[in-house]
Design an enzyme around this catalytic site. Structure first.
Site, mmCIF file in Angstrom:
data_model
loop_
_atom_site.group_PDB
_atom_site.id
_atom_site.type_symbol
_atom_site.label_atom_id
_atom_site.label_comp_id
_atom_site.label_asym_id
_atom_site.label_seq_id
_atom_site.Cartn_x
_atom_site.Cartn_y
_atom_site.Cartn_z
ATOM 1 C CD GLU A 290 -36.001 -42.123 15.257
ATOM 2 O OE1 GLU A 290 -34.827 -41.780 15.721
ATOM 3 O OE2 GLU A 290 -36.351 -40.981 14.647
ATOM 4 C CG HIS A 315 -8.960 -45.869 -0.783
ATOM 5 N ND1 HIS A 315 -7.990 -46.086 -1.402
ATOM 6 C CD2 HIS A 315 -9.430 -44.731 -1.454
ATOM 7 C CE1 HIS A 315 -7.501 -45.591 -2.831
ATOM 8 N NE2 HIS A 315 -8.318 -44.213 -1.988
ATOM 9 C CE LYS A 429 -37.563 -40.950 23.464
ATOM 10 N NZ LYS A 429 -37.834 -39.764 23.397
HETATM 11 O O1 PA5 Z 1 -37.009 -37.488 15.988
HETATM 12 C C1 PA5 Z 1 -37.568 -37.868 16.561
HETATM 13 O O2 PA5 Z 1 -38.563 -37.721 16.861
HETATM 14 C C2 PA5 Z 1 -36.766 -38.740 17.786
HETATM 15 O O3 PA5 Z 1 -35.283 -39.233 17.016
HETATM 16 C C3 PA5 Z 1 -36.655 -37.552 18.450
HETATM 17 O O4 PA5 Z 1 -36.239 -36.638 18.354
HETATM 18 C C4 PA5 Z 1 -35.499 -38.281 20.234
HETATM 19 O O5 PA5 Z 1 -35.875 -39.680 20.797
HETATM 20 C C5 PA5 Z 1 -35.616 -37.193 21.000
HETATM 21 O O6 PA5 Z 1 -36.352 -36.709 21.852
HETATM 22 P P1 PA5 Z 1 -37.187 -35.849 22.279
HETATM 23 O O7 PA5 Z 1 -36.854 -34.220 21.413
HETATM 24 O O8 PA5 Z 1 -39.097 -36.063 22.979
HETATM 25 O O9 PA5 Z 1 -36.393 -35.486 23.809
#
Ligand code: PA5
Length: 460
Positions: A290, A315, A429
């Site tokens: 990410e 394996h 989202k």
């Molecule tokens: O690392 C990140 O920013 C994302 O993976 C968020 O944690 C995830 O989309 C969830 O978002 P939020 O904490 O706003 O619900």
């Protein structure tokens, strides 16, 4: 023996893996740039731009978390975490590493079982909720933005369930961890009077494990969270060293950058020799994926993070790793001491395949498997480095988390991408909200539906 994490990057060098590896002169030619990025990080940190790096020092916040955790431990049989992504993966990682994957089968008296939803698969959510009597369960709703559809849906369901089964005092079973000022969850918590903990401003989901996001569930199950933070702060000192050869995070980022851009190693494999570290692999995968995968000047930046578990994947994936495309950089994670070991009894001394195992132990076999697999990768000229955990302890986990966060941020800087945003996540989202008919998203929904109609077919 050194109690700290140790790093061996020699398997990334040309002297170990030939031209697939890096020459010392290529690395030293990059040193000036690396030190400049480290300086920039330190400068920005002084300016308040990297608050996640200061989480190990938030004593007041930790005391508050420990206080809530103690109350939860004394009263509830289950702790259910409602959240997803960066608001769930760190919780699961700490739990699996430091409490073990089978904790829920027999938690010690006075300690809750822990369930982390991290999905809206109705079967998965339903099964977990069925296992937890609401009267005996504490629900921690975690969302930095407070507007994530998955988390809000989980919360809407749980709130309803609690109200029906527990009655007017159902709010005592809930705690909301979210932005201190803004967002729908903050608004709901205010309106309905729920207890809350803050996600510190400027700390994004995947960097938040050492904030109340990750610490509350860990502390509730009795993990020594202060020891995790001690490990992180010890690593913080190591990560400030202005010395490319002596700063593991800087060197890890630099070597991965060079392998990615100069040797086309576009897949980063974390090869973890510890079942307890399985979810550390998942946490690492999200942090890299990410943070790094984004458009950059002249194209798209990023490497695909992959998690492998030793010896299981010897394996399954090892064949591909040793003889498939040479497009991967491997990080083997080794654990030196296991809190228990099992003897392998000696028997069938006339059968060579059984005889050599007798009298050894499972830890020795596991270690030989790790060394054998690593040797095979190096022999096949696959760049492979190693991180050694003296043991899977709270301190070591703290060290690793801080090390990896700094390394990934530096790698993003080299690649020219913003480590802290996730526009690709946000666009899915938004699309989900549009498909479910959220007000104000009509135009987006029409676009999505039009696109679905304008493809080539190929449906059977
Ligand atoms: O690392 C990140 O920013 C994302 O993976 C968020 O944690 C995830 O989309 C969830 O978002 P939020 O904490 O706003 O619900």
């Amino acid at each position: 023996m050194d109690a700290r994490l140790r790093f061996d990057f020699s398997g990334f060098s040309a002297s170990r893996v030939g031209e697939e590896g890096l020459m010392p002169k290529e690395v030293s030619a990059f040193e000036k740039r690396a030190l400049a990025e480290l300086d920039r990080l330190a400068e920005e940190r002084r300016g308040g731009l990297h608050p996640y790096l200061d989480l190990p020092y938030q004593e007041r916040s930790v005391a508050e978390v420990l206080d809530v955790a103690e109350r939860v431990r004394g009263r509830f049989r289950n702790f259910v975490l409602l959240g997803i992504g960066g608001s769930a993966l760190g919780n699961r990682m700490l739990h699996t590493a430091l409490r073990g994957p089978h904790w829920n089968l027999a938690p010690p008296p006075g300690h809750p079982r822990l369930f982390v939803l991290d999905n809206v698969d109705p079967v998965h959510v339903g099964e977990i909720l069925d296992l937890c009597d609401p009267g005996e369960t504490f629900y921690n709703v975690v969302s930095k933005s407070g507007g994530t559809a998955e988390t809000l849906a989980q919360f809407l369901l749980v709130r309803d369930l609690l109200e029906k089964k527990v009655g007017p005092r159902y709010g005592e079973h809930l705690l909301v961890t979210t932005d201190p000022e803004s967002g729908p969850l903050r608004e709901i918590a205010k309106r309905e009077g729920y207890a809350t903990l803050p996600v510190p401003p400027g700390v994004g989901g995947r960097f938040s494990v050492f904030s109340p996001v990750g610490l509350l569930s860990a502390a509730a199950t009795g993990i020594d969270v202060r020891a995790c933070l001690r490990g992180a702060s010890a690593m913080d000192a190591r990560c400030r060293a202005e010395d490319l050869a002596g700063n593991a995070a800087l060197l890890h980022a630099t070597l991965h950058f060079l392998l990615l851009t100069a040797r086309r190693k576009t897949i980063f494999v974390s090869y973890l020799y510890s079942e307890r570290l399985r979810d550390l692999g998942e946490w690492t995968r999200q942090l890299i994926g990410e943070s790094v995968g984004k458009p950059a000047a002249g194209g798209f930046a990023g490497a695909t993070p992959v998690v492998s578990i030793g010896v299981t994947d010897q394996h399954s994936q090892q064949q591909l790793y040793v003889e498939g495309p040479n497009d991967k950089a491997f990080t083997v994670i080794q654990v030196e001491r296991f809190p228990r070991d099992l003897p392998i009894p000696a028997r069938w001394s006339d059968l060579a395949e059984a005889e050599y195992l007798g009298g050894k132990t499972f830890a020795r076999l596991f270690e030989a498997e790790r060394a054998g697999a690593e040797f095979a990768l190096i022999e096949a000229r696959r760049p492979t480095c190693r991180i050694t955990f003296p043991e899977v302890s709270p301190e070591a986990i703290g060290e690793y988390v801080h090390f990896m966060e700094v390394s990934v941020v530096l790698l993003c800087r080299y690649l020219g991408v913003d480590p802290f945003n996730q526009p690709g996540v946000e666009s899915s989202k938004d699309a989900t909200r549009a498909l479910l008919g959220r007000k104000g998203t009509e135009k987006r929904r029409a676009e999505i539906e039009a696109r679905a109609k304008s493809d080539a077919g190929w449906r059977i």
